[in-house]
Design a protein around this motif. Sequence first.
Motif, PDB file in Angstrom:
ATOM      1  N   ASN A  63      39.041  63.339  14.450  1.00 11.27           N
ATOM      2  CA  ASN A  63      40.217  63.243  15.312  1.00 11.27           C
ATOM      3  C   ASN A  63      40.868  61.880  15.049  1.00 11.27           C
ATOM      4  O   ASN A  63      40.459  60.866  15.595  1.00 11.27           O
ATOM      5  CB  ASN A  63      39.789  63.373  16.776  1.00 11.27           C
ATOM      6  CG  ASN A  63      40.963  63.367  17.733  1.00 11.27           C
ATOM      7  OD1 ASN A  63      42.108  63.544  17.335  1.00 11.27           O
ATOM      8  ND2 ASN A  63      40.675  63.188  19.018  1.00 11.27           N
ATOM      9  N   TYR A 114      44.529  59.763  14.594  1.00 13.01           N
ATOM     10  CA  TYR A 114      45.982  59.785  14.803  1.00 13.01           C
ATOM     11  C   TYR A 114      46.499  58.397  15.155  1.00 13.01           C
ATOM     12  O   TYR A 114      45.740  57.504  15.569  1.00 13.01           O
ATOM     13  CB  TYR A 114      46.356  60.768  15.916  1.00 13.01           C
ATOM     14  CG  TYR A 114      45.759  60.464  17.274  1.00 13.01           C
ATOM     15  CD1 TYR A 114      46.329  59.518  18.139  1.00 13.01           C
ATOM     16  CD2 TYR A 114      44.627  61.140  17.716  1.00 13.01           C
ATOM     17  CE1 TYR A 114      45.785  59.252  19.383  1.00 13.01           C
ATOM     18  CE2 TYR A 114      44.066  60.880  18.961  1.00 13.01           C
ATOM     19  CZ  TYR A 114      44.653  59.933  19.793  1.00 13.01           C
ATOM     20  OH  TYR A 114      44.097  59.662  21.016  1.00 13.01           O
ATOM     21  N   PHE A 163      49.234  62.950  13.443  1.00 10.33           N
ATOM     22  CA  PHE A 163      48.026  63.148  12.651  1.00 10.33           C
ATOM     23  C   PHE A 163      48.407  63.310  11.183  1.00 10.33           C
ATOM     24  O   PHE A 163      49.590  63.413  10.840  1.00 10.33           O
ATOM     25  CB  PHE A 163      47.290  64.414  13.119  1.00 10.33           C
ATOM     26  CG  PHE A 163      46.872  64.420  14.557  1.00 10.33           C
ATOM     27  CD1 PHE A 163      45.543  64.215  14.904  1.00 10.33           C
ATOM     28  CD2 PHE A 163      47.783  64.660  15.583  1.00 10.33           C
ATOM     29  CE1 PHE A 163      45.139  64.244  16.233  1.00 10.33           C
ATOM     30  CE2 PHE A 163      47.390  64.690  16.914  1.00 10.33           C
ATOM     31  CZ  PHE A 163      46.064  64.475  17.241  1.00 10.33           C
ATOM     32  N   THR A 192      53.234  71.229  19.559  1.00  7.48           N
ATOM     33  CA  THR A 192      52.616  70.905  18.281  1.00  7.48           C
ATOM     34  C   THR A 192      53.446  71.382  17.101  1.00  7.48           C
ATOM     35  O   THR A 192      54.041  72.460  17.133  1.00  7.48           O
ATOM     36  CB  THR A 192      51.202  71.511  18.171  1.00  7.48           C
ATOM     37  OG1 THR A 192      51.286  72.937  18.248  1.00  7.48           O
ATOM     38  CG2 THR A 192      50.311  70.999  19.290  1.00  7.48           C
ATOM     39  N   ILE A 220      52.535  71.558  13.070  1.00  6.16           N
ATOM     40  CA  ILE A 220      51.636  71.373  11.935  1.00  6.16           C
ATOM     41  C   ILE A 220      52.419  71.701  10.676  1.00  6.16           C
ATOM     42  O   ILE A 220      53.155  72.689  10.644  1.00  6.16           O
ATOM     43  CB  ILE A 220      50.398  72.287  12.051  1.00  6.16           C
ATOM     44  CG1 ILE A 220      49.669  72.024  13.367  1.00  6.16           C
ATOM     45  CG2 ILE A 220      49.461  72.083  10.867  1.00  6.16           C
ATOM     46  CD1 ILE A 220      48.574  73.023  13.668  1.00  6.16           C
ATOM     47  N   SER A 236      43.723  72.924   9.638  1.00  6.93           N
ATOM     48  CA  SER A 236      44.084  71.959  10.680  1.00  6.93           C
ATOM     49  C   SER A 236      43.247  72.166  11.940  1.00  6.93           C
ATOM     50  O   SER A 236      43.060  73.294  12.396  1.00  6.93           O
ATOM     51  CB  SER A 236      45.563  72.099  11.035  1.00  6.93           C
ATOM     52  OG  SER A 236      45.884  71.279  12.151  1.00  6.93           O
ATOM     53  N   MET A 238      44.132  70.080  14.569  1.00  3.32           N
ATOM     54  CA  MET A 238      44.954  69.274  15.464  1.00  3.32           C
ATOM     55  C   MET A 238      45.022  69.871  16.863  1.00  3.32           C
ATOM     56  O   MET A 238      45.010  69.149  17.872  1.00  3.32           O
ATOM     57  CB  MET A 238      46.366  69.137  14.881  1.00  3.32           C
ATOM     58  CG  MET A 238      47.199  68.066  15.542  1.00  3.32           C
ATOM     59  SD  MET A 238      48.847  67.956  14.794  1.00  3.32           S
ATOM     60  CE  MET A 238      49.705  69.205  15.736  1.00  3.32           C
ATOM     61  N   ASN A 269      41.992  68.915  18.647  1.00  2.86           N
ATOM     62  CA  ASN A 269      41.940  67.473  18.869  1.00  2.86           C
ATOM     63  C   ASN A 269      42.848  67.014  20.006  1.00  2.86           C
ATOM     64  O   ASN A 269      42.626  65.945  20.581  1.00  2.86           O
ATOM     65  CB  ASN A 269      42.313  66.735  17.581  1.00  2.86           C
ATOM     66  CG  ASN A 269      41.163  66.699  16.588  1.00  2.86           C
ATOM     67  OD1 ASN A 269      39.999  66.711  16.975  1.00  2.86           O
ATOM     68  ND2 ASN A 269      41.487  66.676  15.296  1.00  2.86           N
TER      69      ASN A 269
END
Length: 706
Positions: free
Chosen positions: A103, A105, A128, A271, A273, A284, A286, A289
Amino acid sequence: MKQFIKSISILSFLLLLSTWVAAQELNSPDGNFTMDFLLLEDGTPTYQLNFKDKAIIKSSKLGFELKDDAQSLLDGFTVLESKISAFDETWKPVWGEESEIRNHYNELAITLKQNETERIMVIRFRLFNDGLGFRYEFPQQKNLVYFVIKEERTEFAMTGDHTAFWIPGDYDTQEYDYTESRLSEIRGLFEGAVTPNASQQQFSKTGVQTALMLKTDESIYINLHEAALVNYACMHLDLDDTNFVFTSWLTPDAVGDKGQMQAPRHTPWRTIIASDDATDILASRMTYNLNEPNKIEDTSWIHPVKYIGIWWEMITGSGSWAYTDEFPSVQLGKTDYSKAKPNGRHSANTQHVMDYIDFASENGMDAVLVEGWNVGWEDWFGHHKDDVFDFVTPYPDFDVAELRDYAKSKDVKLVMHHETSGAVRNYERHLDQAYTFMNDNGYDAVKSGYVGDILPKGQNHYNQWAVNHYQFAIEKAADYQIMVNAHEAVRPTGLARTWPNLIGNESARGTEYQAFGGSKPNHVTVLPFTRLIGGPMDYTPGIFEMDVSKLNPDNQSHVNSTLANQLALYVTMYSPLQMAADVIENYKRFPDAFQFIRDVPVDWQQSQYLEAEPGHYITVARQDKNSGDWFVGNVNGTTERTTTVSLGFLEKGKKYEATIYRDGENAHYNTNPQSYKIDSKRVTAKSKLKVRSAPGGGFAISIKEL
């Protein structure tokens, strides 16, 4: 005149300076992403996202329209404070596609003040190496305490007329086939993309659902979704198909409100991505996370499950959930089943369940799901009936104690089924009693269902009220050490990190639709890019007989998949909860193919995504967490293709045996779905395997060290 021009020039400079001061830049740890935050001249917050120095999200507005309030949270802001920070950790999931998740970022927190109202709003961005997450936060304050959201106005401005893989925006269901089209084509294709469902309500001819998968003409893959959906309405996206701008569209409650808020509070994360390699979207983490860490202190009772079930025979219509055909209506606690004549088709009877327990025990399966065991199925759907099930009273032919003891003697668990028929209040009234009943009888997992319209009338499956119910059920289940597999609930948003007893969801068009007329043969090449972004799906794979009429002559449906494709799903459609969904008689017909289902694990040490193209193909390799063996799965779209699988993920210097389950030479999802071949080869890390996939086909490989 000169003085006037001079004054205008100074004013312009001051405006430019104030804008420049409000501008903030955030970079991803690897530098590939750059996010710019900017206040417009009227104090409207905006952001822009670049990937490898090219814009993938153009300047997009942020904010809220509030109900019954002259001053919404849309503009008039100034920046009070901005903070940049960094974070890097590695955490271990209870179950998952890998044993460790990083994790990592960089964060930018912008504190905004609306000058006229003196209200404070924080927008928190986390960037990220695989994309951007951001959310709104409302700190404790005097001028914003209780408020009602009329609409969230988050924008996602696209850079062009991208290709999208979409399903219609709907307040009550995600059970649609995906449509691949340009953004500009959504409006014209929308009505054809809407197919019947037990409960559904669209809101716009250009409204679509997340997770939304997009591909630009420059082959940049973009995924739009949300993370950590708690105490808030599920977000859809409404498209301005002239300018290609998506705007968030929240699911309303019974009176049309989009959110009841009380500060301090924050929203879910929005989000984005993105990558120039489709496999990065699948890899991913993310979404997980952006969720909070695990809140269950003792997780020793949470475990992955491979199961079979008394289910497919009812889905196809050859069996029945109901015990009798004599009752036109049923009243909970008042209907006497002891004198009712059995219909002869009730599947959840003691002997039949024992047969499934025996099969599970003989083949190393963990559990047996039994649907239709409890009274009320004669009168459960379509009547907006609140008190339909009590979740503890079995039919006369289902012996709870005998089956409990028999399953225990065979080292097999039974999975409880709780169908609520959308009667949410009724379910909550019975939850403690139902979970206690499960504890008393050795059930540690429940499949819950929410078929039909949500009660009370006017509520939707995906609004704030329903989202809060699903969360309540998960947390209550944790108190009783029960794992939850929720069907027809809101789509997952990574909450399984926080509550790992949520071991599965449906929330998409699953295998059952293959018995309701069929799904597109490339459906399973889209789901990992969309529905699975937020968490695992109980897709119920493993159908070996594609002609449904063989089970029920009145059902002429066809499963649009080859048998090899069905095996591959155990690798490509990740879930810690995997079902062998067909009837056991069909598995006995193909024991050599069933061997792969026996062998394939449901918990992984690591995963490598070898190749992928949404709507066309996916090839994944995963290593078993316990044995170290490797398994490879490939699912194919509608065009025949050959894949070269490089085995560089194997440990160098060791020798392995690869067993390849592949499509036969003339296999085809429609005309010859049961044609398959099984080959064995000695392989090493230097080996490459060339395997053909038929239309709607694929392959599955087990690789074991010699």
